[in-house]
Structures are given as structure tokens and as C-alpha cells.
Scaffold this motif. Structure first.
Motif, PDB file in Angstrom:
ATOM      1  N   THR A 171       0.837  -1.207   0.000  1.00  0.00           N
ATOM      2  CA  THR A 171       0.000   0.000   0.000  1.00  0.00           C
ATOM      3  C   THR A 171       0.873   1.258   0.000  1.00  0.00           C
ATOM      4  OG1 THR A 171      -1.635  -1.229   1.248  1.00  0.00           O
ATOM      5  CG2 THR A 171      -1.886   1.148   1.208  1.00  0.00           C
ATOM      6  N   LEU A 172       1.910   1.261   0.834  1.00  0.00           N
ATOM      7  CA  LEU A 172       2.812   2.428   0.878  1.00  0.00           C
ATOM      8  C   LEU A 172       3.486   2.629  -0.479  1.00  0.00           C
ATOM      9  CD1 LEU A 172       4.410   1.934   4.410  1.00  0.00           C
ATOM     10  CD2 LEU A 172       2.663   3.586   3.747  1.00  0.00           C
ATOM     11  N   HIS A 173       3.884   1.522  -1.100  1.00  0.00           N
ATOM     12  CA  HIS A 173       4.514   1.576  -2.413  1.00  0.00           C
ATOM     13  C   HIS A 173       3.558   2.212  -3.430  1.00  0.00           C
ATOM     14  CE1 HIS A 173       6.802   0.228  -5.917  1.00  0.00           C
ATOM     15  NE2 HIS A 173       5.708  -0.334  -6.389  1.00  0.00           N
ATOM     16  N   LEU A 174       2.320   1.747  -3.396  1.00  0.00           N
ATOM     17  CA  LEU A 174       1.342   2.255  -4.360  1.00  0.00           C
ATOM     18  C   LEU A 174       1.091   3.752  -4.149  1.00  0.00           C
ATOM     19  CD1 LEU A 174      -1.760   0.298  -5.436  1.00  0.00           C
ATOM     20  CD2 LEU A 174      -2.002   2.694  -4.955  1.00  0.00           C
ATOM     21  N   TRP A 175       0.985   4.136  -2.885  1.00  0.00           N
ATOM     22  CA  TRP A 175       0.706   5.545  -2.594  1.00  0.00           C
ATOM     23  C   TRP A 175       1.933   6.436  -2.831  1.00  0.00           C
ATOM     24  CZ3 TRP A 175      -2.482   4.707   2.560  1.00  0.00           C
ATOM     25  CH2 TRP A 175      -3.760   4.263   2.222  1.00  0.00           C
ATOM     26  N   ALA A 176       3.135   5.839  -2.831  1.00  0.00           N
ATOM     27  CA  ALA A 176       4.357   6.640  -3.023  1.00  0.00           C
ATOM     28  C   ALA A 176       4.590   6.965  -4.495  1.00  0.00           C
ATOM     29  CB  ALA A 176       5.567   5.892  -2.465  1.00  0.00           C
ATOM     30  N   VAL A 177       3.941   6.208  -5.378  1.00  0.00           N
ATOM     31  CA  VAL A 177       4.155   6.434  -6.812  1.00  0.00           C
ATOM     32  C   VAL A 177       3.431   7.703  -7.240  1.00  0.00           C
ATOM     33  CG1 VAL A 177       3.846   5.494  -9.115  1.00  0.00           C
ATOM     34  CG2 VAL A 177       4.288   3.976  -7.206  1.00  0.00           C
ATOM     35  N   ALA A 178       4.166   8.577  -7.877  1.00  0.00           N
ATOM     36  CA  ALA A 178       3.540   9.830  -8.329  1.00  0.00           C
ATOM     37  C   ALA A 178       2.962   9.634  -9.728  1.00  0.00           C
ATOM     38  CB  ALA A 178       4.567  10.951  -8.319  1.00  0.00           C
ATOM     39  N   GLY A 179       2.268   8.529  -9.940  1.00  0.00           N
ATOM     40  CA  GLY A 179       1.656   8.250 -11.236  1.00  0.00           C
ATOM     41  C   GLY A 179       0.147   8.266 -11.096  1.00  0.00           C
ATOM     42  N   TYR A 180      -0.479   7.122 -11.424  1.00  0.00           N
ATOM     43  CA  TYR A 180      -1.932   7.035 -11.323  1.00  0.00           C
ATOM     44  C   TYR A 180      -2.416   7.322  -9.904  1.00  0.00           C
ATOM     45  CZ  TYR A 180      -1.834   4.758 -15.875  1.00  0.00           C
ATOM     46  OH  TYR A 180      -1.652   4.494 -17.191  1.00  0.00           O
ATOM     47  N   SER A 181      -1.676   6.803  -8.922  1.00  0.00           N
ATOM     48  CA  SER A 181      -2.162   6.922  -7.548  1.00  0.00           C
ATOM     49  C   SER A 181      -2.007   8.334  -7.000  1.00  0.00           C
ATOM     50  CB  SER A 181      -1.458   5.913  -6.641  1.00  0.00           C
ATOM     51  OG  SER A 181      -0.079   6.055  -6.764  1.00  0.00           O
ATOM     52  N   ALA A 182      -1.446   9.256  -7.786  1.00  0.00           N
ATOM     53  CA  ALA A 182      -1.406  10.653  -7.342  1.00  0.00           C
ATOM     54  C   ALA A 182      -2.803  11.267  -7.404  1.00  0.00           C
ATOM     55  CB  ALA A 182      -0.440  11.447  -8.213  1.00  0.00           C
ATOM     56  N   ARG A 183      -3.670  10.682  -8.225  1.00  0.00           N
ATOM     57  CA  ARG A 183      -5.046  11.182  -8.343  1.00  0.00           C
ATOM     58  C   ARG A 183      -5.863  10.832  -7.097  1.00  0.00           C
ATOM     59  NH1 ARG A 183      -7.243  12.855 -13.418  1.00  0.00           N
ATOM     60  NH2 ARG A 183      -5.655  14.333 -14.112  1.00  0.00           N
ATOM     61  N   THR A 184      -6.644  11.796  -6.636  1.00  0.00           N
ATOM     62  CA  THR A 184      -7.456  11.575  -5.429  1.00  0.00           C
ATOM     63  C   THR A 184      -8.406  10.395  -5.608  1.00  0.00           C
ATOM     64  OG1 THR A 184      -7.367  13.943  -5.073  1.00  0.00           O
ATOM     65  CG2 THR A 184      -8.991  12.730  -3.789  1.00  0.00           C
ATOM     66  N   SER A 185      -9.010  10.274  -6.783  1.00  0.00           N
ATOM     67  CA  SER A 185      -9.983   9.189  -7.001  1.00  0.00           C
ATOM     68  C   SER A 185      -9.313   7.821  -6.861  1.00  0.00           C
ATOM     69  CB  SER A 185     -10.613   9.318  -8.385  1.00  0.00           C
ATOM     70  OG  SER A 185      -9.607   9.380  -9.378  1.00  0.00           O
ATOM     71  N   VAL A 186      -8.079   7.691  -7.368  1.00  0.00           N
ATOM     72  CA  VAL A 186      -7.374   6.404  -7.262  1.00  0.00           C
ATOM     73  C   VAL A 186      -7.025   6.131  -5.808  1.00  0.00           C
ATOM     74  CG1 VAL A 186      -5.377   5.067  -8.043  1.00  0.00           C
ATOM     75  CG2 VAL A 186      -6.493   6.664  -9.603  1.00  0.00           C
ATOM     76  N   ARG A 187      -6.591   7.183  -5.118  1.00  0.00           N
ATOM     77  CA  ARG A 187      -6.256   7.010  -3.692  1.00  0.00           C
ATOM     78  C   ARG A 187      -7.483   6.594  -2.890  1.00  0.00           C
ATOM     79  NH1 ARG A 187      -1.133   9.930  -1.316  1.00  0.00           N
ATOM     80  NH2 ARG A 187       0.171   9.606  -3.139  1.00  0.00           N
ATOM     81  N   LEU A 188      -8.618   7.199  -3.222  1.00  0.00           N
ATOM     82  CA  LEU A 188      -9.845   6.853  -2.497  1.00  0.00           C
ATOM     83  C   LEU A 188     -10.244   5.405  -2.767  1.00  0.00           C
ATOM     84  CD1 LEU A 188     -12.048  10.072  -2.846  1.00  0.00           C
ATOM     85  CD2 LEU A 188     -11.035   9.132  -0.770  1.00  0.00           C
ATOM     86  N   ALA A 189     -10.067   4.968  -4.013  1.00  0.00           N
ATOM     87  CA  ALA A 189     -10.419   3.572  -4.355  1.00  0.00           C
ATOM     88  C   ALA A 189      -9.532   2.599  -3.574  1.00  0.00           C
ATOM     89  CB  ALA A 189     -10.268   3.349  -5.852  1.00  0.00           C
ATOM     90  N   THR A 190      -8.238   2.899  -3.525  1.00  0.00           N
ATOM     91  CA  THR A 190      -7.328   2.009  -2.786  1.00  0.00           C
ATOM     92  C   THR A 190      -7.603   2.095  -1.282  1.00  0.00           C
ATOM     93  OG1 THR A 190      -5.649   3.750  -2.798  1.00  0.00           O
ATOM     94  CG2 THR A 190      -5.501   2.075  -4.509  1.00  0.00           C
ATOM     95  N   LEU A 191      -7.957   3.302  -0.833  1.00  0.00           N
ATOM     96  CA  LEU A 191      -8.273   3.481   0.590  1.00  0.00           C
ATOM     97  C   LEU A 191      -9.514   2.671   0.968  1.00  0.00           C
ATOM     98  CD1 LEU A 191      -7.124   5.108   2.974  1.00  0.00           C
ATOM     99  CD2 LEU A 191      -8.834   6.853   2.496  1.00  0.00           C
ATOM    100  N   LEU A 192     -10.463   2.588   0.058  1.00  0.00           N
ATOM    101  CA  LEU A 192     -11.687   1.810   0.310  1.00  0.00           C
ATOM    102  C   LEU A 192     -11.347   0.335   0.513  1.00  0.00           C
ATOM    103  CD1 LEU A 192     -14.863   1.717   0.305  1.00  0.00           C
ATOM    104  CD2 LEU A 192     -14.677   1.110  -2.103  1.00  0.00           C
ATOM    105  N   ILE A 193     -10.458  -0.184  -0.336  1.00  0.00           N
ATOM    106  CA  ILE A 193     -10.035  -1.594  -0.214  1.00  0.00           C
ATOM    107  C   ILE A 193      -9.352  -1.809   1.141  1.00  0.00           C
ATOM    108  CG2 ILE A 193      -8.566  -3.421  -1.207  1.00  0.00           C
ATOM    109  CD1 ILE A 193     -10.511  -2.729  -3.288  1.00  0.00           C
ATOM    110  N   VAL A 194      -8.435  -0.879   1.474  1.00  0.00           N
ATOM    111  CA  VAL A 194      -7.683  -1.012   2.733  1.00  0.00           C
ATOM    112  C   VAL A 194      -8.638  -0.927   3.924  1.00  0.00           C
ATOM    113  CG1 VAL A 194      -5.930   0.064   4.200  1.00  0.00           C
ATOM    114  CG2 VAL A 194      -5.554  -0.107   1.732  1.00  0.00           C
ATOM    115  N   ALA A 195      -9.581   0.033   3.873  1.00  0.00           N
ATOM    116  CA  ALA A 195     -10.505   0.223   4.999  1.00  0.00           C
ATOM    117  C   ALA A 195     -11.411  -0.993   5.166  1.00  0.00           C
ATOM    118  CB  ALA A 195     -11.334   1.480   4.777  1.00  0.00           C
ATOM    119  N   LEU A 196     -11.916  -1.514   4.059  1.00  0.00           N
ATOM    120  CA  LEU A 196     -12.844  -2.649   4.116  1.00  0.00           C
ATOM    121  C   LEU A 196     -12.138  -3.910   4.628  1.00  0.00           C
ATOM    122  CD1 LEU A 196     -15.817  -3.334   3.319  1.00  0.00           C
ATOM    123  CD2 LEU A 196     -14.898  -4.209   1.179  1.00  0.00           C
TER     124      LEU A 196
END
Lengths: 438, 117
Positions: A161-186
Motif C-alpha cells: 500500500t505504501l509503495h502504491l501511494w508513493a508512486v507519483a503516477g496514477y495513484s497521485a489522483r485523489t480518485s485512485v487514492r480513495l479507491a485504494t483506501l476503500l479496499i484497505v478500509a474494508l
């Protein structure tokens, strides 16, 4: 029907969550460079691997609704298979990126935070996969494997998760971060429920040993009763987790089939064969009055959910326990439907519950066929293994309307399933539950 | 359910997920507009080319340093790593390093374009 519908819903939900970050990344698509196809493919594999790793926790968190729909053994097997899939996807991700980043990117102590977290997740998944696939070959004890598995899984998920969030690519977008955050939270929420909330709830509902006696054939019958609470309702054939440590947080948790019909005082009996450290050393020491915790019921191997004109029950060794609970319950309910029980053992000295089964034959339409692989003189019964030819001699003409339940060692269950299929039994009328999968 | 059957379904699911990853790669690449013409490209890469010629070309070919840069997962990180390398190894100044790095990155791909709305 309800179970089939819920199964379809859960499979759909699994797919939705597995592909959610990838889909959101595709829609958000902040990358404006024409990058090589293999790089984008690697990114896609990384996103899916991330979701699969987190979803793995949900599969083995003893969610009763999942267990009822699929059976615990199917969930464990699926967890194992999808863990391998996550490894394949992550390996693809790494192999496609490695030529550019260099093999040093696999060293968790070198490079940027981005590469360090990625390398850590990769190695944690390697440890998980290798230790799970080859635990016995590597001579790793179950207890050590269990600890290693928990720690490595958590490291893989968090570092990934940290790796994904550290990438300044797709995961820099808020929507992508929220989608990954939803998976992590659930999935993280399910994990917290499993590791913290569930044991705390169990702590307030202890059980006491009321009897513990030897049955012979290295097997003990442990009877427990709820202490200060009514226990729980269950269907014959289901199993429970026995937790014998000082608290319900103990790692000494073992899935054992309930070998008794539901009782008015909530008592349950468990036939436990000495197969390892816990069953061979701890169980014999449990004296009447000893405290433990019983978490259940789980499992889908029960006749209560199966419409049938009768039942074919096939047990091998200690696999007789769910069958005993089933025939006891049918007898107490005065159920007139016929039961044909094949009970395979090495020889008669390895048989348990012989007296109980003989008594049940007087109370219900139970046909009992002993099959001894290495019979001694005077053992009686059939000799050899349960083959299609042997079964054909006993199976009723109404077999297509019967349900077949199997419990025993894995090779025996594989063989019997094949035999039943060869005899024309539809796959959806063959039911089994397997515990020994690691 | 037999483990073999579960494995079979899991293999099918894995193939489907790999296909989804491939589809993702195809779609995001399809979304990229054709490269802008040289006349509209930013000035920095041209500037970087001249600086590379002056500071680095005596010992290195551009391809030697740019090869694989676009394969880096994180482009910003790739540029930072390259600037750090130039800072430690090269003969260019701190002000020149970002321009050289940007030019080297541009060699592997067309100049940045915008995605369609």
C-alpha cells in the motif's frame, strides 16, 4: 437457492473490489506520456495484486456468511490459490520493471522510499508463497508457519500500500487514492474484527470441559458445556474452532467437527484424534472444569440444507465425527429417510463410536458398511478400499435423489468423489469438507 | 468442493485478471493523443540537448543514459534519480542538471501531451 444467489453476489463483489483501483486508474488516467505497453501492463498487474493481497484477509477471517455460502474449506483453498495468483501478478509487475530499474531495486535497504516499500512487499509475498507451498518439504512446523504467515501477510499488505501511494503516477489522483483506501478500509476493518473484536466477544462467553475420555484408536471424546450463556445453535455436520489457550487471542485454535447432536443444555462433544502437538499433548491434559472457548458453528457439510430422499455418508478414519452427528440428529428427529454409511478404517481396532452406531441402527433406517483396508481375522466388513464396485453393491436404486457427503483423508475423498461421479452421481449432490490444506 | 475444482476456477480468474491488466494497458495507451509537432515542444529539451552535448557527450551517448528511463515506474522519481546521478558524477551545474535530465527523458517518448476530456 438462497445460498447460490449469495454465492453469486459474493463472487461479483470480489471481482468488483479486485478490479476497482484498476478501473478508477483507467478512468482518471493522469499519465500523459506515451509509455511502453509493457510498463502500463506492469502497472495494471500491480494494481490488481494490491487488491488481491488485501482481499486475502477477508477470505480467511471466519466471516460466517461467507462460510455458509461456500464452505470453509473452499474459502481456504480459494485463499491459497488467489495468494498464488497475487504472487504471479506481482512477479509480472516486478519482472517487467526490473530491466529499467536494475536488480538493486529488489534490495529493501537501497533506493528511494518507493522502491524500498515495493521490494519489501515483494519479498514478503515470496516468503508467504514459498512457506505455504512447501511447508512440509521445508520441515517448517505449523506453529512457526502460522506466525510467519501472519507477519509476512501484514508486511506485504502494508508495504504494498505504501509503495502504491508513493508512486507519483496514477495513484497521485485523489480518485485512485480513495479507491485504494476503500479496499484497505474494508479489508483492514475485517482484519481488525477478526483479530480484536471477535476474540473480545468470545472472552465473555467461556466454555468448560465436562468430560474427557479416551475412545481408543488414539482418539479422545471431549465434551464441553457453555458457562454462563446458552451456547449456540448448529446443524449436524458443522464444526467449531476450539481455543484452549489462556485467552481467546491464543494462536492455539483448531477446527474440530462437532460429533454430537444439538443438546438442550448447549453441550457439544468433539472427537479429537492425536495427530499433532495440540491434539496429542494438550487435549489429554484438559481436565473437567478446564476453561476454553468454542467458536462456531462453521461449515456447510450438513444435511439440513440439502433436499434429498436419503443420504449416502462416506467416512474415513476420524471423518466419522460429522457423520455420527448427522445420523444421531436424524434419529432424534425420527427422520424416516434412509442413510447408507460407509465407514473406512485400517482395521476394526481403529473404529470409534462402534457401539453408538450399532445402537443407532436400531432406531433409524441406517445401513452401516465397514470397509477395512487391512482387516484382521474376525474383523468382518468389506476388505480393501471404497471402490465403485463395492459401492454399487449397496447403493439404492434411488441414488439420483440422494445426497452424498464425504469426510476423511484428502486422497480418500478424491478417490470417492471420482467413484461417485463414475456411478452417475451429479457433482452438485456430492459434498465434502477438507481441513488439512497447508 | 474439490480443491482441483477451486484451483481450476482460480486459474480462470487469474487469466481473466491478467487480461484486464492487458486491457488497461491498451486503453490508457489508446487515450494518449499523437505527439505534438516539434515546433510546439517546450524549449527545455532543446536547451538540455545543447547542455548534454557540452557537458556529457564527450564520454556518453544519449541513449546510454536515457535507455530504459521511460520504463521507470515513477517518472518524477526517475528524473530525480538522474539529476542526483548528474550531481554526483557529471560536469554540469545544479541548474543545468534538471534540463539535461528532462531532455534525456524526452528521448524515449514524445513530449507530454494532454489526455482527452
Amino acid at each position: 437457492m438462497k445460498s447460490a444467489l449469495s454465492s453469486v453476489v459474493y463472487v461479483g463483489l470480489y471481482l468488483l473490489l479486485a478490479l476497482l483501483p484498476l478501473h478508477v486508474a483507467m478512468v482518471a488516467d493522469p499519465i500523459t506520456l506515451d509509455r511502453p505497453w509493457r510498463l502500463e501492463f506492469a502497472v495494471g498487474c500491480g494494481f490488481i495484486a494490491f487488491s488481491l493481497i488485501w482481499l486475502e484477509f477477508a477470505l480467511v477471517s471466519r466471516l460466517r456468511t461467507l462460510s455458509d455460502s461456500f464452505g470453509t474449506d473452499t474459502l481456504v483453498q480459494f485463499h491459497r490459490s488467489m495468494g498464488i495468483s497475487a504472487s504471479v501478478l506481482l512477479l509480472t509487475h516486478v519482472l517487467l520493471l526490473l530491466p529499467a530499474s536494475g536488480w538493486q531495486a529488489l534490495l529493501p535497504w537501497r533506493g528511494s522510499w518507493l522502491t524500498q516499500s515495493g521490494a519489501l512487499a515483494f519479498w514478503a509475498l515470496v516468503v508467504l508463497t514459498v512457506s505455504s507451498l512447501w511447508r512440509r518439504r521445508l520441515r517448517v512446523s505449523f506453529d512457526l508457519w502460522n506466525r510467519l504467515h501472519r507477519v509476512a501477510a501484514l508486511v506485504a499488505a502494508v508495504a504494498g500500500t505504501l509503495h502504491l501511494w508513493a508512486v507519483a503516477g496514477y495513484s497521485a489522483r485523489t480518485s485512485v487514492r480513495l479507491a485504494t483506501l476503500l479496499i484497505v478500509a474494508l479489508c483492514g476493518g475485517i482484519l481488525i474484527w477478526y483479530a480484536v473484536v471477535r476474540p473480545l466477544h468470545l472472552w465473555r462467553r467461556p466454555w468448560r470441559v465436562s468430560a474427557n475420555r479416551a475412545l481408543g484408536a488414539d482418539t479422545r471424546l471431549l465434551t464441553v458445556r457453555p458457562d454462563g450463556h446458552p451456547g449456540y445453535a448448529y446443524h449436524p455436520g458443522q464444526f467449531a474452532w476450539l481455543i484452549s489457550g489462556r485467552t481467546p487471542f491464543s494462536r492455539a485454535q483448531h477446527p474440530i467437527t462437532i460429533a454430537s447432536a444439538p443438546a438442550a443444555d448447549g453441550s457439544q462433544s468433539f472427537a479429537i484424534k492425536a495427530l499433532g502437538d495440540w491434539s496429542g499433548q494438550v487435549v489429554p491434559q484438559l481436565q473437567p472444569g478446564a476453561r476454553l472457548w468454542v467458536e462456531g458453528p462453521y461449515g456447510a457439510l450438513t444435511v439440513d440444507r440439502l433436499p434429498a430422499q436419503g443420504f449416502v455418508l462416506i467416512a474415513g478414519g476420524i471423518g466419522i465425527t460429522p457423520m455420527l452427528a448427522i445420523v444421531q440428529t436424524l434419529a432424534e428427529r425420527r427422520d424416516p429417510r434412509p442413510c447408507l454409511l460407509f465407514y473406512a478404517a485400517n482395521d476394526r481396532s481403529r473404529v470409534v463410536f462402534a457401539e453408538e452406531l450399532a445402537a443407532l441402527q436400531q432406531r433409524m433406517a441406517l445401513t452401516l458398511v465397514y470397509v477395512f483396508e487391512h482387516p484382521r481375522p474376525g474383523d468382518g466388513g468389506e476388505s480393501g478400499r471404497i471402490t465403485p464396485e463395492l459401492m454399487r453393491r449397496y447403493l439404492p436404486a434411488e441414488l439420483p435423489w440422494f445426497q452424498c457427503l464425504i469426510c476423511g483423508p484428502n486422497p480418500m475423498m478424491d478417490s470417492v468423489e471420482q467413484s461417485l461421479r463414475a456411478l452417475g452421481v451429479a457433482a452438485d449432490r456430492i459434498h465434502s469438507e477438507r481441513f488439512d490444506q497447508v | 468442493m474439490r480443491p482441483a475444482r477451486v484451483r481450476h476456477y482460480a486459474h480462470l480468474l487469474t487469466a481473466f485478471l491478467l487480461l484486464m491488466a492487458a486491457g488497461f494497458a491498451a486503453v490508457v495507451r489508446h487515450n494518449i493523443q499523437p505527439a505534438t509537432t516539434a515546433s510546439t515542444a517546450p524549449a527545455a529539451p532543446v536547451d538540455g540537448a545543447a547542455l548534454f552535448e557540452r557537458r556529457c557527450a564527450r564520454c556518453h551517448a544519449p541513449e546510454e543514459l536515457s535507455a530504459g528511463l521511460q520504463m521507470q515506474f515513477d517518472l518524477a522519481q526517475a528524473q530525480q534519480d538522474l539529476e542526483r546521478f548528474l550531481d554526483q558524477h557529471g560536469h554540469s551545474s545544479a541548474a543545468e542538471n534538471p534540463r539535461i535530465a528532462a531532455w534525456l527523458l524526452s528521448l524515449e517518448a514524445p513530449a507530454p501531451t494532454t489526455t482527452p476530456p
